[in-house]
Design an enzyme around this catalytic site. Structure first.
Site, short mmCIF file in Angstrom:
data_model
loop_
_atom_site.label_atom_id
_atom_site.label_comp_id
_atom_site.label_asym_id
_atom_site.label_seq_id
_atom_site.Cartn_x
_atom_site.Cartn_y
_atom_site.Cartn_z
N ASP A 176 3.75 5.59 -0.71
CA ASP A 176 3.80 4.53 -1.72
C ASP A 176 4.03 5.12 -3.11
OD1 ASP A 176 3.71 1.94 -2.62
OD2 ASP A 176 1.51 1.81 -2.68
N ASN B 215 7.59 -6.16 3.59
CA ASN B 215 8.53 -5.67 2.58
C ASN B 215 9.80 -6.52 2.46
OD1 ASN B 215 7.56 -2.20 3.05
ND2 ASN B 215 7.01 -3.55 1.38
C1 IPE Z 1 3.04 -0.21 1.96
O1 IPE Z 1 3.39 -0.19 0.62
C2 IPE Z 1 4.27 -0.20 2.81
C3 IPE Z 1 5.03 1.05 2.81
C4 IPE Z 1 4.69 2.16 2.20
C5 IPE Z 1 6.22 1.05 3.61
P1 IPE Z 1 3.57 -1.52 -0.23
O2 IPE Z 1 3.96 -1.08 -1.60
O3 IPE Z 1 4.46 -2.47 0.47
O4 IPE Z 1 2.09 -2.12 -0.22
P2 IPE Z 1 1.40 -3.15 -1.22
O5 IPE Z 1 2.31 -4.33 -1.36
O6 IPE Z 1 1.20 -2.44 -2.51
O7 IPE Z 1 0.10 -3.48 -0.56
C1 IPE Z 2 6.95 2.73 -1.26
O1 IPE Z 2 7.17 2.63 -2.62
C2 IPE Z 2 8.21 2.46 -0.45
C3 IPE Z 2 8.20 1.19 0.28
C4 IPE Z 2 7.23 0.33 0.31
C5 IPE Z 2 9.42 0.85 1.02
P1 IPE Z 2 7.16 1.24 -3.37
O2 IPE Z 2 8.52 0.68 -3.37
O3 IPE Z 2 6.12 0.34 -2.81
O4 IPE Z 2 6.75 1.71 -4.83
P2 IPE Z 2 5.75 0.98 -5.81
O5 IPE Z 2 4.46 0.80 -5.04
O6 IPE Z 2 6.35 -0.32 -6.20
O7 IPE Z 2 5.61 1.93 -6.95
MG MG Z 3 4.19 0.04 -3.19
#
Ligand code: IPE
Ligand code: IPE
Ligand code: MG
Length: 252
Positions: A26, A74
């Site tokens: 993340d 997502n």
């Molecule tokens: C969790 O991260 C999913 C992945 C890393 C693929 P998210 O960024 O989607 O999670 P939330 O929305 O902050 O809970």
């Molecule tokens: C994790 O990074 C990747 C996926 C969830 C696909 P994020 O895209 O959630 O990055 P933040 O949490 O918005 O910084």
């Molecule tokens: Mg995230």
């Protein structure tokens, strides 16, 4: 080898490497934002981190590395970001499969891949086929994966088999549930020993809800693109300092 790496190597006990490490990768978006870049630049850099961390884990002797790449939630993101994320496996595997083969790493994917674009499905299938003979570390991508979705599918599978009399109601055990989950191919390695989440968020976001019953959790403030081999070693060192009791008592 730099000094930090030397020090880490001294602290690390190579005989107690966690068998299965799962990572919630993340913070890609925030990494990019900090650099005044579009969010997708973070995903691109995050892909390079996957390469580095996968090789580092394999070199350390990790048996399964499960990476949360795309959740069932997502899809709620803007279309342009979703389609970029859907292209990433194509780019990743087209450049990285030879390296994986060289390191004897086997690719596995769990999640509902039927919902992915056709080209992404093909890239995933090819990577699985091209690494099918590897018997080193399993690099397991959670792609369009959700822990609740996984449990719902397992419940459906069990119910169907009970209805068809392939399964006896009173024979259903925790082991039966294991057998119907997406991690079933991992057998005795299905449950992560160590779960890492980057970016400072303290939640599971629907990752491996059943399998993490006795996993050790490590949360780090680093954004995923900043995570590296040293971060992985640090997490493993912390893991090795934990006392896992599984509900029992530590033997004196
Ligand atoms: C969790 O991260 C999913 C992945 C890393 C693929 P998210 O960024 O989607 O999670 P939330 O929305 O902050 O809970
Ligand atoms: C994790 O990074 C990747 C996926 C969830 C696909 P994020 O895209 O959630 O990055 P933040 O949490 O918005 O910084
Ligand atoms: Mg995230």
């Amino acid at each position: 080898m730099d000094r930090e790496q030397n020090e880490l190597n001294e602290q690390l006990d190579p005989s107690r490497i966690p068998n299965h490490i799962a990572i919630i990768m993340d913070g890609n978006g925030r990494w990019a934002k900090k650099r005044h870049l579009p969010r997708v630049a973070g995903h691109k850099e995050g892909m390079n981190t996957v390469k580095k961390v996968a090789i580092a884990a394999s070199n350390l002797g990790v048996k399964v590395l499960t990476l949360y790449a795309f959740s069932t939630e997502n899809w709620k993101r803007p279309k342009t970001e979703v389609s970029y994320l859907m292209q990433l496996p194509i780019r990743f595997f087209s450049t990285f499969v030879p390296d994986l083969v060289k390191h004897n790493v086997k690719v596995m994917v769990m999640g509902d891949t039927s919902q992915l674009p056709k080209a992404t499905q093909k890239a995933v299938r090819d990577a699985i086929n091209d690494t099918a003979d590897c018997d080193g570390m399993i690099l397991n991508f959670a792609l369009n994966y959700g822990g609740r979705d996984e449990i719902v599918r397992a419940v459906r599978g069990i119910a169907t088999d009970v209805a068809n009399k392939r399964l006896n109601l009173d024979q259903i055990s925790a082991k039966t549930v294991d057998d119907y989950l997406m991690t079933a191919p991992l057998k005795e390695l299905a449950d992560p020993d160590l779960l890492i989440r980057t970016s400072g968020e303290l939640r599971l976001s629907n990752f491996l809800l059943w399998q993490i019953a006795y996993s050790e959790f490590i949360f780090t403030d680093q954004f995923w693109p900043d995570f590296d081999a040293n971060s992985l070693e640090k997490a493993i060192i912390k893991f090795q300092q934990r006392k896992r009791r599984f509900g029992g008592l530590i033997n004196k």
